[in-house]
Structures are given as C-alpha cells and as structure tokens.
Design a protein around this motif. Structure first.
Motif: not given
Length: 372
Positions: A262-270
């Motif tokens: 997320r800090d890199a700009g991509v949201t990960v939905v688990i």
C-alpha cells in the motif's frame, strides 16, 4: 618437522610387511613343498599361510602385482609337488585373485589377466598329469564363472556410484534453485517497493516534503527488513547443518505485505474462504512467496491501483489466487513466474498464470494438503 600421523604410520608398516612377505613368499612356499616330508607340515604350513595372507592383502592396493606373485609362486609349488591338494589350492587362489581383479579393475585389465591365468592353470596341470577334456572344461568354466561374478560386482558398484553421484548433483541443483527462489522472492519484492517509493519521493520532494519523507521512511523500513532477512539467510548458509534459510514467513505475514505494498501505491485486498487452519511449513511458505511475487508483479508491471488476494482453505487443498485489473502483465519473462511454478510443482500442485478475459492478470495455485 612434524611426526607422521598414526594412521599414516600404520599404512606404511602394513605396506612394508606385505611387500616383504611378497618377496619371501615364492621362495618359502617352494621350500615348504620340497622339504622332504611331503610338504605342508608343522611350522612351514603356518608360515606359508601367514605369507599367503600378506600377499593376498596386497590385492587391496596392487591387485595385478599380488595376483602375479600368487600365480607364479603356486605354479612353482605345483611343479615341485604335483599332487591334487596343491593343484586344488593353486586353482582356488588364482581364480579368486582373477575374480577380485575383475571386480576392481576395468575389463581391459581383467580380461587379459583372466585369459593368461586360465592358460597358465591348464598348462601347469597338464604338465604333470593327463586330465580329461571334462577336467579342462571345468578349469576353464571355473575361471569364467569367477571372472563373470567379479565383473558383475564391478558393474553393480559402478552403477551404484553413478546413482550416488547423480543424487548428489541433483541435491546440489535443487538446493541452488531453492536458494535462488528465496533470494529472488525476498529481494525482488523489496527492491520493487524501494524503486517505486524512491520515484515518488523524487517527484514530490519539492512540492510535498511530508509525502517525500513518508517515502523515505518506507524505503528505510523495507531496506532494513530485507537486510535482516539476507543476514539470516547467510547465517543459515554458513552453518554445517541443513537448517532452513533464515526465518520462514507464512500466510500470517500477508497483512504486513499488504501494508508495504500500500505504501508503494497499490492496495491489496485480502479475502479468506473456508475455515482458516494451520498449514504444513512448506505449503505455508510457498503460498506466501507466491502471493508476494504476484503482488510484486502487480506493483512493477500491471499499472493497477488494487489487486485481490484470495486464500481458499478447501478439503485437502489450499487455493491461492492473485488478480488485478491492470494492463495484463507480461507472461513468460523473468524468474518470478518460473519460481512460482517450481514451488507449486515441488508440492505436486497445479499452477496457472495469464491475462484475464475481462482485463488484468491472474495468478492461481492449487496445492494439495492430503497425505502430507
């Protein structure tokens, strides 16, 4: 000058004794059988037997030379005392010597030795008696059977050694692949995050100092975590025992992975399907590495703002899926997909990766749990 090791001294002593016995053996054996008392009586028998053992010991190191000494000594003994007992011992010892050479030397050595020994046997026996054709055939067959048995042992030992060498080479190759996968999966994700954060920080350092500071903080945290992991791995590799390569992350670490991504700009939905339960360590590690590598590819190649990770706990298997709505990724390049496919194959599972019909990219793995 340091003293010789005890084992070296023992080896030298044994060699000297064996060769001394070999030098004395033919003459003493000849004297024994020609002492005028019918031979092989009293002390002469004991000394002859001891010298025979010493010469036979040379077979372990110099089989051809020891066999030649045995053959010549017993041929001379048979010429001096031509009777059935001496002939029987002569045939037995020379057959065994030829068989040992067949078991320890290549055929280009053992075949001439067997042929010459057989010819010498027939000539020596025929010199004092007139044996029948059956007797000659028996002598030849005895030599042939002994040689074939020794040669079969040599072939079996050579095959076993080749199999051991192949197993060792395969184990080394598997270990190299395992280390390569761990290094790739550990470093590639972190370097991808660092590269993106560095780019963000460089673009906003003048206009948004706080955002640039956050990017630098993320770079520091990611690099420290990666450095710690590399140190653990190097420490494990330096140990003599086959310990795991550092710590072994698992699916419990997906939240930290999502936070770094997320800090890199991509949201990960688990999302988790089924009842969550403990997994075998190799399955847990492989599932985590698959998600990590797939998410890294999303960050580096997909150009998407979000990706979805689904972990399915099924009856007897674990399903892992990572999907995004980006540009579709690149299939067949780099080591990421290769490493994921290898991990799943080692666990006897199924792996698929490719563009989605509705757009984006999908990585899916099915890992069996039953019977593990």
């Amino acid at each position: 000058m340091s003293a010789l090791p005890l084992s070296r001294m023992r080896s030298i002593t044994w060699t000297v004794l064996a060769w001394s016995g070999a030098v004395l053996y033919p003459g003493f054996l000849f004297v024994t059988v020609s002492n005028g008392h019918g031979g092989f009586e009293g002390l002469e028998v004991l000394i002859s037997a001891a010298l025979t053992v010493l010469v036979a010991g040379l077979l372990l190191r110099r089989p051809v030379a020891a066999h030649a000494i045995l053959a010549l000594a017993w041929t001379a003994a048979l010429m001096e005392m031509p009777n059935g007992a001496v002939a029987g011992l002569y045939l037995l010892l020379t057959d065994l010597g030829a068989g040992y050479i067949a078991a320890t030397r290549r055929r280009r050595v053992s075949v001439p030795v067997a042929v010459l020994t057989g010819f010498l046997q027939v000539a020596a026996v025929a010199s004092f008696m007139f044996p029948s054709g059956v007797f000659f055939l028996t002598v030849v067959l005895a030599m042939l059977v002994t040689w074939m048995a020794g040669d079969a042992l040599r072939v079996r030992w050579a095959h076993a050694e080749a199999m051991r060498a192949q197993a060792t080479a395969r184990a080394v190759a598997d270990e190299r692949l395992r280390i390569a996968r761990e290094l790739h999966d550990m470093v590639a994700h972190s370097i991808g995050i660092i590269a993106i954060q560095a780019g963000v920080g460089g673009r906003v350092i003048d206009t948004q100092p706080a955002e640039a500071r956050n990017a630098l903080d993320a770079i520091e945290a990611t690099s420290r975590e990666t450095l710690t992991g590399l140190r653990r791995m190097l420490t494990a590799l330096r140990k003599d025992d086959p310990a795991p390569l550092g710590s072994t992350p698992g699916l419990d670490g997906l939240d930290r992975l999502a936070e770094a991504t997320r800090d890199a700009g991509v949201t990960v939905v688990i999302r988790t399907e089924g009842e969550r339960r403990p997994l075998p360590p190799d399955v847990d590690l492989s599932a985590y590495r698959i998600v990590q590598e797939a998410v890294t590819n999303v960050v580096r190649h997909a150009g998407a703002d979000e990706c979805r990770v689904t972990i399915g706990y099924r009856d007897g298997e674990l399903d892992v899926e990572v999907a995004d709505d980006g540009r579709g990724g690149v299939v067949g390049t780099g080591y990421g997909l290769v490493g994921m496919r290898e991990r799943v194959a080692l666990l006897r599972g199924e792996f698929a990766a490719g563009p989605r019909p509705e757009g984006g990219f999908r990585v899916a793995a099915r890992i069996p749990l039953a019977g593990r």
